[in-house]
Write a protein that holds these residues in place. Structure first.
Motif, mmCIF file in Angstrom:
data_model
loop_
_atom_site.group_PDB
_atom_site.id
_atom_site.type_symbol
_atom_site.label_atom_id
_atom_site.label_comp_id
_atom_site.label_asym_id
_atom_site.label_seq_id
_atom_site.Cartn_x
_atom_site.Cartn_y
_atom_site.Cartn_z
ATOM 1 N N PHE A 130 16.046 -49.265 -17.161
ATOM 2 C CA PHE A 130 16.188 -48.429 -15.966
ATOM 3 C C PHE A 130 17.116 -47.275 -16.338
ATOM 4 O O PHE A 130 18.276 -47.491 -16.658
ATOM 5 C CB PHE A 130 16.783 -49.250 -14.817
ATOM 6 C CG PHE A 130 16.734 -48.565 -13.478
ATOM 7 C CD1 PHE A 130 15.755 -48.880 -12.559
ATOM 8 C CD2 PHE A 130 17.686 -47.618 -13.131
ATOM 9 C CE1 PHE A 130 15.716 -48.260 -11.321
ATOM 10 C CE2 PHE A 130 17.660 -46.983 -11.902
ATOM 11 C CZ PHE A 130 16.662 -47.308 -10.988
ATOM 12 N N ARG A 131 16.614 -46.070 -16.284
ATOM 13 C CA ARG A 131 17.350 -44.928 -16.826
ATOM 14 C C ARG A 131 18.404 -44.431 -15.845
ATOM 15 O O ARG A 131 18.088 -43.972 -14.742
ATOM 16 C CB ARG A 131 16.381 -43.803 -17.172
ATOM 17 C CG ARG A 131 15.468 -44.171 -18.338
ATOM 18 C CD ARG A 131 14.618 -43.005 -18.752
ATOM 19 N NE ARG A 131 13.752 -43.350 -19.885
ATOM 20 C CZ ARG A 131 12.881 -42.514 -20.450
ATOM 21 N NH1 ARG A 131 12.767 -41.280 -19.981
ATOM 22 N NH2 ARG A 131 12.141 -42.917 -21.459
ATOM 23 N N LEU A 132 19.646 -44.542 -16.272
ATOM 24 C CA LEU A 132 20.774 -44.017 -15.523
ATOM 25 C C LEU A 132 21.701 -43.308 -16.496
ATOM 26 O O LEU A 132 22.015 -43.852 -17.555
ATOM 27 C CB LEU A 132 21.568 -45.139 -14.846
ATOM 28 C CG LEU A 132 21.027 -45.808 -13.581
ATOM 29 C CD1 LEU A 132 21.995 -46.892 -13.130
ATOM 30 C CD2 LEU A 132 20.821 -44.799 -12.474
ATOM 31 N N THR A 133 22.137 -42.124 -16.146
ATOM 32 C CA THR A 133 23.164 -41.475 -16.947
ATOM 33 C C THR A 133 24.493 -42.180 -16.703
ATOM 34 O O THR A 133 24.641 -42.953 -15.741
ATOM 35 C CB THR A 133 23.310 -39.992 -16.561
ATOM 36 O OG1 THR A 133 23.789 -39.919 -15.207
ATOM 37 C CG2 THR A 133 21.975 -39.262 -16.669
ATOM 38 N N ASP A 134 25.461 -41.917 -17.569
ATOM 39 C CA ASP A 134 26.785 -42.507 -17.362
ATOM 40 C C ASP A 134 27.377 -42.055 -16.024
ATOM 41 O O ASP A 134 28.039 -42.837 -15.328
ATOM 42 C CB ASP A 134 27.722 -42.114 -18.507
ATOM 43 C CG ASP A 134 27.380 -42.826 -19.804
ATOM 44 O OD1 ASP A 134 26.609 -43.814 -19.760
ATOM 45 O OD2 ASP A 134 27.881 -42.402 -20.862
#
Length: 282
Positions: A130-134
């Protein structure tokens, strides 16, 4: 739907998108494994309920609380929080070594449960693809100061980002241990009681979920439970594969599962409120 109540988080939040992900179920089991390592918090469960008889009910009630506080109206979320606080206020546990009687609503215990859940949801989601930035991960943790308030915590005391969350776990580690009750939870999660006709499904499906949830724990948790930590790369590969398979199930089909929190939220707010990871970063 113009003017409708978006609830505590709303469709623009990271929480709204992340909590629709099917890997949340595996993350929830990881949270149970992690929570069981705090003996004082675990006694609050084992001395006030028979989790062995009502494990599925407990898991579904937790999922219902998360669904209501994420996708329900503000009033529904506040009502759910008040119900949890009232239950906790009436319960206590006893330390068998000292005889001390203490309330299960001690801030330190509530904070452990809160952080174990939020860390597990975020960790499993990101590690499974699941793509999440910091920055979005930090935003997710900060958003859950709202859910911390619901269960009776001072929201300003809850971690607001990944650095603060890591510091919290580092500070709490000396309080953790895998005593007999934690090992009982461990054994139970691997082989929960079920109807005889469902035993094959438990062995084929549930044990895979439990093993994967356990494998995703941090190294110190494996050490406390007394089993070798699996290779991180292997665990990450299995999490990504599982995430890929589960996310291929059409969302409309997944959202039909009771109690249909997401479908009710979309009906209340309109089709633009449908959760979709691609909406993050806009």
């Amino acid at each position: 739907m113009s003017g409708a109540d978006p609830g505590l988080f709303g469709p623009e939040s990271v929480t709204w998108q992340l909590h629709s992900d099917p890997m949340m179920w595996i993350a929830g089991v990881r949270a149970l494994y992690l929570q069981a390592l705090h003996p004082r918090a675990l006694r609050g469960v084992t001395q006030n309920s028979d989790f062995r008889r009502d494990a599925w009910g407990r898991l579904l009630r937790t999922a219902g609380f998360v669904g209501t506080t994420t996708y329900g109206t503000t009033e529904a979320a506040e009502r759910a929080g008040a119900r949890v606080r009232n239950i906790h206020r009436m319960l206590s546990a006893t330390d068998p070594d000292t005889g001390e009687r203490y309330g299960v609503d001690e801030p330190a215990l509530l904070m452990w449960v809160h952080c174990a859940e939020i860390d597990s949801y975020l960790h499993v989601a990101r590690r499974s693809g699941f793509r999440l930035t910091d920055a979005e991960a930090d935003r997710y943790i900060a958003e859950h100061r709202r859910s911390a308030r619901l269960v009776g915590l001072d929201p300003d005391a809850a971690p607001a980002n990944r650095v603060e969350m890591a510091r919290y776990f580092e500070k709490t580690r000396p309080d953790l241990a895998a005593g007999p009750e934690a090992r009982e939870v461990d054994a139970f999660l691997l082989r929960p009681p079920t109807h005889p006709l469902l035993v094959p499904a438990r062995e084929a499906l549930w044990r895979r979920v439990a093993h994967l949830a356990y494998a995703s724990l941090p190294p110190y948790a494996h050490e406390l439970y007394g089993r070798p930590a699996p290779a991180p790369a292997t665990v990450s590969r299995h999490l990504r594969l599982t995430g890929l398979l589960l996310r291929r199930v059409p969302a409309r089909l997944r959202w039909q599962l009771p109690p249909k929190h997401i479908l009710r939220a979309v009906a209340r707010l309109g089709p633009d409120a449908r959760p979709a990871p691609c909406k993050l970063g806009r």
